[in-house]
Enzyme design. Structure first.
Site, PDB file in Angstrom:
ATOM      1  N   THR A   9      -0.880  -5.775  -1.311  1.00  0.00           N
ATOM      2  CA  THR A   9       0.320  -5.407  -1.545  1.00  0.00           C
ATOM      3  C   THR A   9       1.343  -5.784  -0.543  1.00  0.00           C
ATOM      4  O   THR A   9       0.955  -5.456   0.673  1.00  0.00           O
ATOM      5  CB  THR A   9       0.443  -4.231  -2.228  1.00  0.00           C
ATOM      6  OG1 THR A   9      -0.278  -3.096  -0.844  1.00  0.00           O
ATOM      7  CG2 THR A   9      -0.397  -3.850  -3.381  1.00  0.00           C
ATOM      8  N   TYR A  59       2.561  -2.981   4.795  1.00  0.00           N
ATOM      9  CA  TYR A  59       2.350  -3.174   6.332  1.00  0.00           C
ATOM     10  C   TYR A  59       1.180  -4.205   6.238  1.00  0.00           C
ATOM     11  O   TYR A  59       0.954  -5.050   7.056  1.00  0.00           O
ATOM     12  CB  TYR A  59       1.780  -1.902   6.931  1.00  0.00           C
ATOM     13  CG  TYR A  59       2.699  -0.701   7.080  1.00  0.00           C
ATOM     14  CD1 TYR A  59       4.004  -0.836   7.333  1.00  0.00           C
ATOM     15  CD2 TYR A  59       2.190   0.642   6.797  1.00  0.00           C
ATOM     16  CE1 TYR A  59       4.860   0.088   7.521  1.00  0.00           C
ATOM     17  CE2 TYR A  59       3.175   1.778   6.785  1.00  0.00           C
ATOM     18  CZ  TYR A  59       4.488   1.526   7.245  1.00  0.00           C
ATOM     19  OH  TYR A  59       5.299   2.529   7.265  1.00  0.00           O
ATOM     20  N   PHE A  66      -7.718  -3.831  -3.629  1.00  0.00           N
ATOM     21  CA  PHE A  66      -8.333  -3.601  -5.076  1.00  0.00           C
ATOM     22  C   PHE A  66      -7.114  -3.885  -6.375  1.00  0.00           C
ATOM     23  O   PHE A  66      -6.253  -3.273  -6.543  1.00  0.00           O
ATOM     24  CB  PHE A  66      -8.429  -1.855  -5.240  1.00  0.00           C
ATOM     25  CG  PHE A  66      -9.280  -1.566  -6.260  1.00  0.00           C
ATOM     26  CD1 PHE A  66     -10.288  -2.152  -6.705  1.00  0.00           C
ATOM     27  CD2 PHE A  66      -8.965  -0.441  -7.091  1.00  0.00           C
ATOM     28  CE1 PHE A  66     -11.329  -1.761  -7.616  1.00  0.00           C
ATOM     29  CE2 PHE A  66      -9.671   0.403  -8.066  1.00  0.00           C
ATOM     30  CZ  PHE A  66     -10.861  -0.428  -8.404  1.00  0.00           C
ATOM     31  N   TYR A  82       5.544  15.444   4.401  1.00  0.00           N
ATOM     32  CA  TYR A  82       4.520  14.455   4.960  1.00  0.00           C
ATOM     33  C   TYR A  82       3.645  15.038   5.991  1.00  0.00           C
ATOM     34  O   TYR A  82       2.477  15.465   5.729  1.00  0.00           O
ATOM     35  CB  TYR A  82       5.299  13.190   5.237  1.00  0.00           C
ATOM     36  CG  TYR A  82       4.393  11.980   5.156  1.00  0.00           C
ATOM     37  CD1 TYR A  82       4.480  11.108   4.064  1.00  0.00           C
ATOM     38  CD2 TYR A  82       3.930  11.653   6.373  1.00  0.00           C
ATOM     39  CE1 TYR A  82       3.801  10.100   4.172  1.00  0.00           C
ATOM     40  CE2 TYR A  82       2.971  10.509   6.612  1.00  0.00           C
ATOM     41  CZ  TYR A  82       2.905   9.747   5.466  1.00  0.00           C
ATOM     42  OH  TYR A  82       2.333   8.411   5.276  1.00  0.00           O
ATOM     43  N   VAL A 123      10.255  -0.058   2.576  1.00  0.00           N
ATOM     44  CA  VAL A 123      10.234  -0.050   1.215  1.00  0.00           C
ATOM     45  C   VAL A 123       8.927  -0.616   0.585  1.00  0.00           C
ATOM     46  O   VAL A 123       8.609  -1.783   0.810  1.00  0.00           O
ATOM     47  CB  VAL A 123      11.296  -1.147   0.600  1.00  0.00           C
ATOM     48  CG1 VAL A 123      11.386  -1.041  -0.765  1.00  0.00           C
ATOM     49  CG2 VAL A 123      12.788  -0.371   1.261  1.00  0.00           C
TER      50      VAL A 123
END
Length: 362
Positions: free
Chosen positions: A37, A40, A61, A222, A262
């Protein structure tokens, strides 16, 4: 075609930031866990390849497109992004599999042995809502620790501020979150490579993470929340691995604190969407700098493989590599706090509305 066009733009951007190979990177091989994806992981894969890495072995995945009677169900976006990456780098290999699975890990280790491949860099970037291990399934919780917390959120679809109440995580939920997002799986992967003799001298293990500013709405959710407890466990894991890898292979294991970017995950964490939206808006208005995933990947590559091991000079007192200096700029953070304070339920500042437009474009 769209993915390939986007990827060409990313490669061109990397060539601008890193116009020639880095001597220390040339010929090396990386194993990147969650490379599919555009966060990073895949950005760092592009940067490493442009810097001279001979081989990138990725894992993610993702599900391919499938026929369902007379219709085609499209694949996940990461599948197409990875196809574009393979188009640019035909020698790259990607496993579409569950990185948490022992079967997947065994398959990768067996393939490395069969192909005679040795790993120079293990990059860990897996983020997932759940993990199955030894017959038990653990689910992570985006909850605070301690008292309940009320925070201002932002609705992605409507663009409106909303009140969000976060309940405290139980001890069991904190432990489950650690089992999913902590360092257990990283430790298994690193040890598998070490025990199999597949790690080259100078072997590096890097876990990509985030700590963020000392800003209460973000920090409570977080770093001081259940997710942060898991991230702190990753820190402890890399410290333990570092002692062994340094002694055995003159290598290193570190946690790398990246800036907020983002990604799809940005939308899922309460308050994080609003924070990044405001971040983009403030930068667009002329204060501070936003590093997109590709800039982070280039910065990471230069830090690890630039002349003279620059990463050693970029460690904080806890031994973590810090690539989040631009995000933590005091002037930028002051502006972000001002904009946050100006927002109320039902009242969205024009700058925040602009920031959401920028976020969606990114």
């Amino acid at each position: 075609e769209v993915s390939q066009a986007l990827h060409r733009g990313q490669v061109e951007g990397t060539n601008t930031e890193c116009p020639k190979p880095l001597e220390e990177a040339v010929g090396r091989t990386a194993l990147i866990l969650d490379s599919t994806t555009f966060g990073y992981g895949i950005a760092t894969a592009i940067a490493l390849k442009q810097a001279g890495f001979a081989k990138i072995i990725g894992l993610g995945f993702e599900t391919p497109p499938v026929f369902r009677k007379d219709k085609v169900a499209i694949a996940s976006s990461g599948w197409y992004l990875t196809a574009a990456l393979h188009h640019a780098y035909p020698e790259q290999r990607t496993y579409f599999a569950d990185g948490f699975s022992d079967t997947t890990r065994d398959r990768v280790i067996d393939d490395l042995r069969e192909r005679g491949e040795q790993i120079d860099l293990l990059l860990y970037s897996i983020a997932a809502p759940r993990r199955s291990h030894l017959g038990e399934t653990f689910s992570s919780a985006l909850k605070v620790i301690g008292e309940p917390y009320n925070v201002l959120g932002l609705d992605y679809k409507s663009g409106e501020h909303k009140a969000v109440r976060l309940e405290p995580a139980s001890e069991l939920e904190i432990e489950h979150t650690r089992r999913v997002m902590g360092g257990d799986d990283l430790d298994l992967w690193a040890n598998a490579l070490l025990y199999a003799g597949l790690a080259n001298p100078g072997f590096k293990v890097v876990a990509l993470s985030y700590i963020g500013p000392d800003f209460e709405p973000l920090r409570r959710i977080y770093w001081d929340g259940a997710l942060g407890a898991a991230k702190q466990h990753i820190d402890a894991t890399t410290r333990c691995l570092n002692d062994r890898i340094a002694a055995r292979l003159s290598g290193a294991a570190i946690t790398c604190m990246n800036p907020a970017v983002v990604t799809g995950a940005s939308v899922a964490i309460p308050a994080m969407l609003k924070y990044i939206v405001d971040y983009l808006a403030v930068v667009d208005s002329g204060t501070g700098v936003y590093d997109d995933p590709l800039a982070v990947g280039v910065g990471f590559t230069k830090a690890l493989y630039g002349d003279g091991e620059p990463w050693r000079e970029q460690l904080d007192p806890e031994g973590r590599l810090r690539l989040d200096q631009n995000e933590l700029d005091p002037e930028l953070q002051a502006k972000l706090r001002e904009l946050w304070a100006a927002g109320k339920v039902g009242e969205v500042p024009a700058l925040t509305t602009l920031g959401l437009t920028l976020f969606k474009r990114e």
